[in-house]
Write a protein that holds these residues in place. Structure first.
Motif, PDB file in Angstrom:
ATOM      1  N   ASP A 279       0.857  -1.193   0.000  1.00  0.00           N
ATOM      2  CA  ASP A 279       0.000   0.000   0.000  1.00  0.00           C
ATOM      3  C   ASP A 279       0.889   1.237   0.000  1.00  0.00           C
ATOM      4  O   ASP A 279       1.537   1.532   0.998  1.00  0.00           O
ATOM      5  N   PRO A 280       0.930   1.956  -1.125  1.00  0.00           N
ATOM      6  CA  PRO A 280       1.797   3.141  -1.198  1.00  0.00           C
ATOM      7  C   PRO A 280       1.423   4.177  -0.146  1.00  0.00           C
ATOM      8  O   PRO A 280       0.255   4.381   0.147  1.00  0.00           O
ATOM      9  N   GLN A 281       2.449   4.793   0.424  1.00  0.00           N
ATOM     10  CA  GLN A 281       2.219   5.855   1.399  1.00  0.00           C
ATOM     11  C   GLN A 281       1.901   7.144   0.653  1.00  0.00           C
ATOM     12  O   GLN A 281       2.549   7.469  -0.339  1.00  0.00           O
ATOM     13  N   PRO A 282       0.902   7.882   1.137  1.00  0.00           N
ATOM     14  CA  PRO A 282       0.564   9.140   0.460  1.00  0.00           C
ATOM     15  C   PRO A 282       1.721  10.133   0.527  1.00  0.00           C
ATOM     16  O   PRO A 282       2.413  10.219   1.527  1.00  0.00           O
ATOM     17  N   GLY A 283       1.935  10.820  -0.567  1.00  0.00           N
ATOM     18  CA  GLY A 283       2.972  11.838  -0.612  1.00  0.00           C
ATOM     19  C   GLY A 283       4.365  11.301  -0.875  1.00  0.00           C
ATOM     20  O   GLY A 283       5.317  12.054  -0.929  1.00  0.00           O
ATOM     21  N   LYS A 284       4.519   9.987  -1.031  1.00  0.00           N
ATOM     22  CA  LYS A 284       5.835   9.418  -1.274  1.00  0.00           C
ATOM     23  C   LYS A 284       5.790   8.646  -2.589  1.00  0.00           C
ATOM     24  O   LYS A 284       4.869   7.879  -2.829  1.00  0.00           O
TER      25      LYS A 284
ATOM     26  N   VAL B 163       9.753   1.609  -2.884  1.00  0.00           N
ATOM     27  CA  VAL B 163      10.108   0.203  -3.096  1.00  0.00           C
ATOM     28  C   VAL B 163      11.625   0.042  -3.155  1.00  0.00           C
ATOM     29  O   VAL B 163      12.196  -0.846  -2.514  1.00  0.00           O
ATOM     30  N   LEU B 164      12.300   0.901  -3.914  1.00  0.00           N
ATOM     31  CA  LEU B 164      13.758   0.822  -4.008  1.00  0.00           C
ATOM     32  C   LEU B 164      14.424   1.044  -2.656  1.00  0.00           C
ATOM     33  O   LEU B 164      15.375   0.353  -2.295  1.00  0.00           O
ATOM     34  N   ASP B 165      13.922   2.009  -1.912  1.00  0.00           N
ATOM     35  CA  ASP B 165      14.490   2.306  -0.596  1.00  0.00           C
ATOM     36  C   ASP B 165      14.293   1.128   0.355  1.00  0.00           C
ATOM     37  O   ASP B 165      15.218   0.739   1.077  1.00  0.00           O
ATOM     38  N   THR B 166      13.113   0.546   0.344  1.00  0.00           N
ATOM     39  CA  THR B 166      12.832  -0.608   1.203  1.00  0.00           C
ATOM     40  C   THR B 166      13.700  -1.795   0.793  1.00  0.00           C
ATOM     41  O   THR B 166      14.270  -2.483   1.650  1.00  0.00           O
ATOM     42  N   LEU B 167      13.828  -2.035  -0.509  1.00  0.00           N
ATOM     43  CA  LEU B 167      14.673  -3.130  -0.993  1.00  0.00           C
ATOM     44  C   LEU B 167      16.119  -2.899  -0.575  1.00  0.00           C
ATOM     45  O   LEU B 167      16.812  -3.829  -0.142  1.00  0.00           O
ATOM     46  N   TYR B 168      16.585  -1.676  -0.673  1.00  0.00           N
ATOM     47  CA  TYR B 168      17.950  -1.345  -0.248  1.00  0.00           C
ATOM     48  C   TYR B 168      18.159  -1.706   1.224  1.00  0.00           C
ATOM     49  O   TYR B 168      19.147  -2.344   1.579  1.00  0.00           O
TER      50      TYR B 168
END
Length: 113
Positions: free
Chosen positions: A66-71, A77-82
């Motif tokens: 669920d995408p966060q609003p404003g981001k 996804v890339l940041d979380t994968l990193y």
């Protein structure tokens, strides 16, 4: 006619500002993608199992369902994968010299692309 030119100039300034904002966003995405690719290269060099890599990817996708609003979703996804990749035990136990040689190899690969 002068008023029309002023309005056109303002419109062009706004378009330029939007393009600059998009360029910065894409630059940030590119940097994060390069970081992720370097980590994946290091893990490949350390012979990470496909199963472990799959678990990391599925965990990332699950946490970003669920995408966060404003981001921006792609950047999220890339940041979380990193962060998931950096938490990998193989990278935690890797000697510093190996990490640096992997990083220089990744940089050489990037340059050749």
């Amino acid at each position: 006619e002068l008023q029309q030119k002023v309005e056109e100039t303002e419109l062009l300034k706004m378009e330029l500002q939007m393009l600059e904002t998009e360029r910065v966003r894409l630059s940030l995405v590119e940097e994060k993608l390069m970081d992720v690719l370097q980590l994946l290269q290091q893990l490949r060099d350390l012979n990470i199992s496909k199963r472990a890599l799959g678990k990391i990817l599925l965990s990332t996708l699950e946490s970003c369902r669920d995408p966060q609003p404003g981001k921006a979703h792609l950047f999220e996804v890339l940041d979380t994968l990193y962060h998931e990749l950096t938490a990998c035990e193989l990278l935690q136990s890797q000697p510093l010299e190996k990490a640096q040689s992997c990083q220089s190899l990744s940089n050489a690969l990037v340059i050749s692309c």
